[in-house]
Scaffold this motif. Sequence first.
Motif, PDB file in Angstrom:
ATOM      1  N   GLU A 223       0.855  -1.193   0.000  1.00 52.82           N
ATOM      2  CA  GLU A 223       0.000   0.000   0.000  1.00 52.82           C
ATOM      3  C   GLU A 223       0.887   1.238   0.000  1.00 52.82           C
ATOM      4  OE1 GLU A 223      -3.767   1.822   2.590  1.00 52.82           O
ATOM      5  OE2 GLU A 223      -3.135  -0.270   2.858  1.00 52.82           O
ATOM      6  N   ASN A 225       0.388   5.769   0.130  1.00 55.55           N
ATOM      7  CA  ASN A 225      -0.546   6.887   0.174  1.00 55.55           C
ATOM      8  C   ASN A 225       0.144   8.055   0.859  1.00 55.55           C
ATOM      9  OD1 ASN A 225      -2.968   8.339  -0.084  1.00 55.55           O
ATOM     10  ND2 ASN A 225      -4.212   6.597   0.593  1.00 55.55           N
ATOM     11  N   ALA A 229      -3.775  10.026   5.092  1.00 55.31           N
ATOM     12  CA  ALA A 229      -4.687   8.964   4.645  1.00 55.31           C
ATOM     13  C   ALA A 229      -4.128   7.589   4.992  1.00 55.31           C
ATOM     14  CB  ALA A 229      -4.921   9.077   3.142  1.00 55.31           C
ATOM     15  N   HIS A 233      -6.589   5.975   7.466  1.00 50.40           N
ATOM     16  CA  HIS A 233      -7.532   5.102   6.749  1.00 50.40           C
ATOM     17  C   HIS A 233      -6.783   4.096   5.870  1.00 50.40           C
ATOM     18  CE1 HIS A 233     -10.555   7.969   8.037  1.00 50.40           C
ATOM     19  NE2 HIS A 233      -9.857   8.943   7.469  1.00 50.40           N
ATOM     20  N   PRO A 234      -5.969   3.221   6.487  1.00 52.73           N
ATOM     21  CA  PRO A 234      -5.295   2.200   5.665  1.00 52.73           C
ATOM     22  C   PRO A 234      -6.325   1.288   5.007  1.00 52.73           C
ATOM     23  CG  PRO A 234      -5.065   1.698   8.017  1.00 52.73           C
ATOM     24  CD  PRO A 234      -5.681   3.055   7.924  1.00 52.73           C
ATOM     25  N   LYS A 235      -6.031   0.864   3.773  1.00 48.60           N
ATOM     26  CA  LYS A 235      -7.018   0.099   3.005  1.00 48.60           C
ATOM     27  C   LYS A 235      -6.811  -1.413   3.122  1.00 48.60           C
ATOM     28  CE  LYS A 235      -7.774   3.655  -0.552  1.00 48.60           C
ATOM     29  NZ  LYS A 235      -6.773   4.659  -0.199  1.00 48.60           N
ATOM     30  N   GLU A 236      -5.535  -1.829   3.141  1.00 49.41           N
ATOM     31  CA  GLU A 236      -5.235  -3.261   3.108  1.00 49.41           C
ATOM     32  C   GLU A 236      -5.198  -3.844   4.519  1.00 49.41           C
ATOM     33  OE1 GLU A 236      -5.045  -4.892   0.298  1.00 49.41           O
ATOM     34  OE2 GLU A 236      -5.246  -3.069  -0.912  1.00 49.41           O
ATOM     35  N   GLN A 237      -5.721  -5.058   4.669  1.00 50.16           N
ATOM     36  CA  GLN A 237      -5.746  -5.695   5.994  1.00 50.16           C
ATOM     37  C   GLN A 237      -4.344  -5.879   6.553  1.00 50.16           C
ATOM     38  OE1 GLN A 237      -8.562  -6.261   7.817  1.00 50.16           O
ATOM     39  NE2 GLN A 237      -7.072  -6.631   9.450  1.00 50.16           N
ATOM     40  N   THR A 239      -1.757  -3.974   6.095  1.00 52.80           N
ATOM     41  CA  THR A 239      -1.330  -2.665   6.599  1.00 52.80           C
ATOM     42  C   THR A 239      -1.991  -2.393   7.941  1.00 52.80           C
ATOM     43  OG1 THR A 239      -1.374  -1.924   4.282  1.00 52.80           O
ATOM     44  CG2 THR A 239      -1.011  -0.257   5.948  1.00 52.80           C
TER      45      THR A 239
END
Length: 247
Positions: A223, A225, A229, A233-237, A239
């Motif tokens: 990931e 960003n 952010a 608000h991390p997107k990947e599990q 992470t």
Amino acid sequence: MSADILIQVDKLEKHFKGGDIKALDGVSTQIRTGEVVVVIGPSGSGKSTFLRCLNLLEIPTGGQILFRGTDITDPKSNINLHRQKMGMVFQHFNLFPHMTILKNMTLAPIKLLKKSQAEAEETAISLLKRVGLADRSGAYPAQLSGGQKQRIAIVRALCMDPEVMLFDEPTSALDPEMVGEVLEVMKELANDGMTMVVVTHEMGFAREVGSRVIFMDGGKMIEENEPEAFFSHPKEQRTIDFLSKVL
């Protein structure tokens, strides 16, 4: 390639033990002029290997690295010329123990950039003043604290007037009270517009100084960003799991 892209990395691979270990497994990213790219991740995730590939201290198994549009992985490229444009700061300071601080700083500019001794010394003293160590120019590395040695290692790299600075966990070998003085120098560099790629465990630095954060695991970029952010608000599990342990 866009004019402000300094380094373009395409599908970078680095294998060890005949391919049994994939330290880098198809890494692609861009580093723009003036960016501070912070690379984080668990031990063994490929962070340091990625950094060392950027100046070919590790030779990639596959993929491409373009520096200002020139493919530096091409055997015909002048790697020594390329390395002069990339300052590198390691965990352990790699200062020559038998040389004074001033000699440590002027050796490469005199030999590689063909600067006169007077010119090299003038630059070195100016940089030592900048990090509050002008009075230590005649000292030897053994006479300095770890934090002082790492500040010297940073300004020694700056003596070569690099276009980008690479930092490989520059504070991990330091006592906790010395970490701040080194991070402060790095913050000043970032504020001055130096392009930087920083492998670190210092999440506060990543959040405060980074213009982009890259999270690596298993030789892959999981990931990336901008810091706010990334941390909020991390997107990947993977992470999310990592950040829950380090924040």
